[in-house]
Write a protein that holds these residues in place. Structure first.
Motif, PDB file in Angstrom:
ATOM      1  N   LEU A  25       7.644  -6.775   5.546  1.00 20.23           N
ATOM      2  CA  LEU A  25       6.900  -8.100   5.731  1.00 20.23           C
ATOM      3  C   LEU A  25       6.056  -8.477   4.471  1.00 20.23           C
ATOM      4  N   ILE A  26       4.715  -7.334   4.466  1.00 22.77           N
ATOM      5  CA  ILE A  26       3.827  -7.527   3.617  1.00 22.77           C
ATOM      6  C   ILE A  26       4.356  -7.635   2.339  1.00 22.77           C
ATOM      7  N   ASN A  27       5.286  -6.673   1.975  1.00 27.10           N
ATOM      8  CA  ASN A  27       5.872  -6.638   0.589  1.00 27.10           C
ATOM      9  C   ASN A  27       6.480  -7.841   0.267  1.00 27.10           C
ATOM     10  N   ALA A  28       7.529  -8.655   1.287  1.00 30.20           N
ATOM     11  CA  ALA A  28       7.848  -9.752   0.993  1.00 30.20           C
ATOM     12  C   ALA A  28       6.952 -10.804   0.841  1.00 30.20           C
ATOM     13  N   GLU A  29       5.903 -11.009   1.555  1.00 27.43           N
ATOM     14  CA  GLU A  29       4.838 -12.065   1.255  1.00 27.43           C
ATOM     15  C   GLU A  29       4.285 -11.854  -0.271  1.00 27.43           C
ATOM     16  N   LEU A  30       3.855 -10.429  -0.322  1.00 25.57           N
ATOM     17  CA  LEU A  30       3.233 -10.450  -1.916  1.00 25.57           C
ATOM     18  C   LEU A  30       4.195 -10.721  -2.821  1.00 25.57           C
ATOM     19  N   ARG A  31       5.499 -10.316  -2.802  1.00 24.44           N
ATOM     20  CA  ARG A  31       6.485 -11.056  -3.837  1.00 24.44           C
ATOM     21  C   ARG A  31       6.241 -12.549  -3.706  1.00 24.44           C
ATOM     22  N   ARG A  32       6.169 -13.272  -2.710  1.00 24.48           N
ATOM     23  CA  ARG A  32       6.169 -14.682  -2.648  1.00 24.48           C
ATOM     24  C   ARG A  32       4.940 -15.038  -3.142  1.00 24.48           C
ATOM     25  N   LEU A  33       3.913 -14.656  -2.796  1.00 24.88           N
ATOM     26  CA  LEU A  33       2.535 -14.982  -3.336  1.00 24.88           C
ATOM     27  C   LEU A  33       2.315 -14.942  -4.631  1.00 24.88           C
ATOM     28  N   GLU A  34       2.939 -13.805  -5.442  1.00 25.46           N
ATOM     29  CA  GLU A  34       2.736 -13.369  -6.836  1.00 25.46           C
ATOM     30  C   GLU A  34       0.991 -13.452  -7.044  1.00 25.46           C
ATOM     31  N   PRO A  35       0.419 -12.572  -6.254  1.00 26.11           N
ATOM     32  CA  PRO A  35      -1.126 -12.775  -6.683  1.00 26.11           C
ATOM     33  C   PRO A  35      -1.261 -11.591  -7.959  1.00 26.11           C
ATOM     34  N   ASP A  36      -2.603 -12.103  -8.427  1.00 30.54           N
ATOM     35  CA  ASP A  36      -3.045 -11.136  -9.546  1.00 30.54           C
ATOM     36  C   ASP A  36      -3.947 -10.122  -9.134  1.00 30.54           C
ATOM     37  N   LEU A  37      -4.728 -10.291  -7.980  1.00 30.80           N
ATOM     38  CA  LEU A  37      -5.708  -9.261  -7.767  1.00 30.80           C
ATOM     39  C   LEU A  37      -5.393  -9.199  -6.213  1.00 30.80           C
ATOM     40  N   VAL A  38      -5.461  -7.879  -5.775  1.00 31.15           N
ATOM     41  CA  VAL A  38      -5.147  -7.599  -4.364  1.00 31.15           C
ATOM     42  C   VAL A  38      -5.937  -6.381  -3.819  1.00 31.15           C
ATOM     43  N   ALA A  39      -6.442  -6.674  -2.898  1.00 30.26           N
ATOM     44  CA  ALA A  39      -7.612  -5.728  -2.001  1.00 30.26           C
ATOM     45  C   ALA A  39      -6.897  -5.333  -0.801  1.00 30.26           C
ATOM     46  N   GLY A  54       8.408  -3.662  -6.393  1.00 26.63           N
ATOM     47  CA  GLY A  54       9.148  -5.172  -6.707  1.00 26.63           C
ATOM     48  C   GLY A  54       8.416  -6.354  -7.039  1.00 26.63           C
ATOM     49  N   THR A  55       6.990  -6.110  -6.661  1.00 31.68           N
ATOM     50  CA  THR A  55       6.039  -7.113  -7.056  1.00 31.68           C
ATOM     51  C   THR A  55       5.343  -7.036  -8.617  1.00 31.68           C
ATOM     52  N   GLY A  56       5.557  -6.272  -9.301  1.00 30.48           N
ATOM     53  CA  GLY A  56       5.177  -6.133 -10.796  1.00 30.48           C
ATOM     54  C   GLY A  56       3.507  -5.705 -10.682  1.00 30.48           C
ATOM     55  N   LEU A  57       3.100  -5.345  -9.478  1.00 27.84           N
ATOM     56  CA  LEU A  57       1.602  -5.130  -9.434  1.00 27.84           C
ATOM     57  C   LEU A  57       1.150  -3.366  -9.847  1.00 27.84           C
ATOM     58  N   HIS A  58       0.249  -3.318 -10.513  1.00 23.12           N
ATOM     59  CA  HIS A  58      -0.269  -1.865 -10.658  1.00 23.12           C
ATOM     60  C   HIS A  58      -1.180  -1.385  -9.613  1.00 23.12           C
ATOM     61  N   GLY A  59      -0.734  -0.419  -8.742  1.00 23.79           N
ATOM     62  CA  GLY A  59      -1.412  -0.008  -7.759  1.00 23.79           C
ATOM     63  C   GLY A  59      -2.340   1.281  -7.867  1.00 23.79           C
ATOM     64  N   THR A  60      -3.722   1.383  -7.151  1.00 24.66           N
ATOM     65  CA  THR A  60      -4.278   2.524  -7.275  1.00 24.66           C
ATOM     66  C   THR A  60      -4.755   2.757  -5.765  1.00 24.66           C
ATOM     67  N   HIS A  61      -4.746   3.920  -5.372  1.00 21.57           N
ATOM     68  CA  HIS A  61      -5.186   4.100  -3.925  1.00 21.57           C
ATOM     69  C   HIS A  61      -6.443   5.230  -4.071  1.00 21.57           C
TER      70      HIS A  61
END
Length: 299
Positions: A25-39, A54-61
């Motif tokens: 669900l979180i993944n689907a909503e991030l795809r819909r929202l298309e954010p630029d910065l996510v915390a 599939g969001t095109g976002l670059h992630g770092t943990h």
């Protein structure tokens, strides 16, 4: 040059409950929202790829950036960020203290390049506006930990000063304090701490509607922890924030908050994304003297 940025923050609630359904669900909503910065807060390292797939976002943990492995991080998770443009982690801050030894969430500070929304000349790429500092913290969660949160927000402003750029800093996360708490009052310039003052814009105050509660008994996933930690009926608080750097420290640029709203606050097919609701803020960023653009319709 002006651009639009969408910022999202969400406490993911680690792997409690039906983690697979919540991650989807979180993944689907991030795809819909298309954010630029996510915390993201309370994220296990192995969760992050599924959250942003599939969001095109670059992630770092946080586990990718520090040799520090705070206690309970394998159970409660840590901090993660995801950005549309590739980012560079500038610093990782350990916010544990003598009275908060069990806080497993490190603070990530990253430099993210900002590009104009569209080229003024079709087919000609515009130069970047520059780097923006994006900070993703989580502070102590206990009701009686405001003294620790005061110490932590002072450290956050020191962190911000060390890596500040000309573009306004964006800070987003779970601050575990309502807007009338001293830690939040300090960040928004309403009171001093230890003889010090600062100022950030609270995106919800600028362009939100209603109380903006993000941790509420109205969310069934939060109700159990509210009963354990608060034990009072009708508990609702605004704990999750997007803060924007002040003109006092960024005199040459702006980050105007055009709209702020809750996200992940519905339960499609009976699935709640988390025990927290998220926050989405739409910003218009540019240099003073730049022409404004009309913000795109929010989705």
């Amino acid at each position: 040059m002006v651009t639009q940025l969408r910022v999202v923050t969400l406490n993911v609630w680690n792997t409690r409950g039906d983690a697979a359904a919540r991650t989807a669900l979180i993944n689907a909503e991030l795809r819909r929202l298309e954010p630029d910065l996510v915390a993201l807060q309370e994220v296990l390292p192995e969760q992050l790829p599924g959250l942003i797939e599939g969001t095109g976002l670059h992630g770092t943990h946080q586990s990718q950036t520090s040799a520090t492995a705070p206690p309970y991080v394998d159970r409660y998770g840590g901090t993660a960020i995801a950005t549309r443009q590739p980012h560079r982690v500038a610093e990782v801050l350990d916010q544990r203290g003598p009275n908060a030894p069990d806080v497993p969430w490190l603070t990530l500070a990253a430099l993210v390049p900002v590009r104009p929304t569209q080229s003024a000349v079709p087919g000609i790429a515009q130069p970047e506006l520059g780097d923006i500092l994006f900070i993703a913290p989580t502070t102590s969660f206990r009701l009686d930990a405001e003294a620790e949160r005061e110490r932590q927000v002072l450290a956050l402003t020191d962190l911000e000063a060390r890596h500040r750029t000309a573009l306004p800093t964006i800070m987003a996360g779970d601050f575990n304090a309502d807007s009338d708490a001293s830690s939040i009052r300090y960040l928004t310039g309403r009171q001093s701490l230890s003889g010090r003052g600062t100022h950030f814009h609270d995106a919800w105050e600028v362009a939100g509607s209603g109380p903006g509660h993000t941790w509420s008994v109205d969310n069934p996933l939060a109700a159990e922890d509210i009963e354990t930690l608060v034990r009072q009926p009708g508990h609702r608080r605004r704990l999750d924030y997007v803060f924007i750097g002040s003109p006092h420290t960024h005199p040459l640029a702006f980050a105007r908050v055009r709209r702020t709203r809750l996200a992940f606050d519905k339960a499609p097919d009976g699935v709640w994304a988390s025990d927290h609701y998220g926050v989405v803020a739409d910003l218009e960023v540019g240099w003073m003297g730049s022409s404004s653009v009309t913000p795109a319709s929010a989705t």
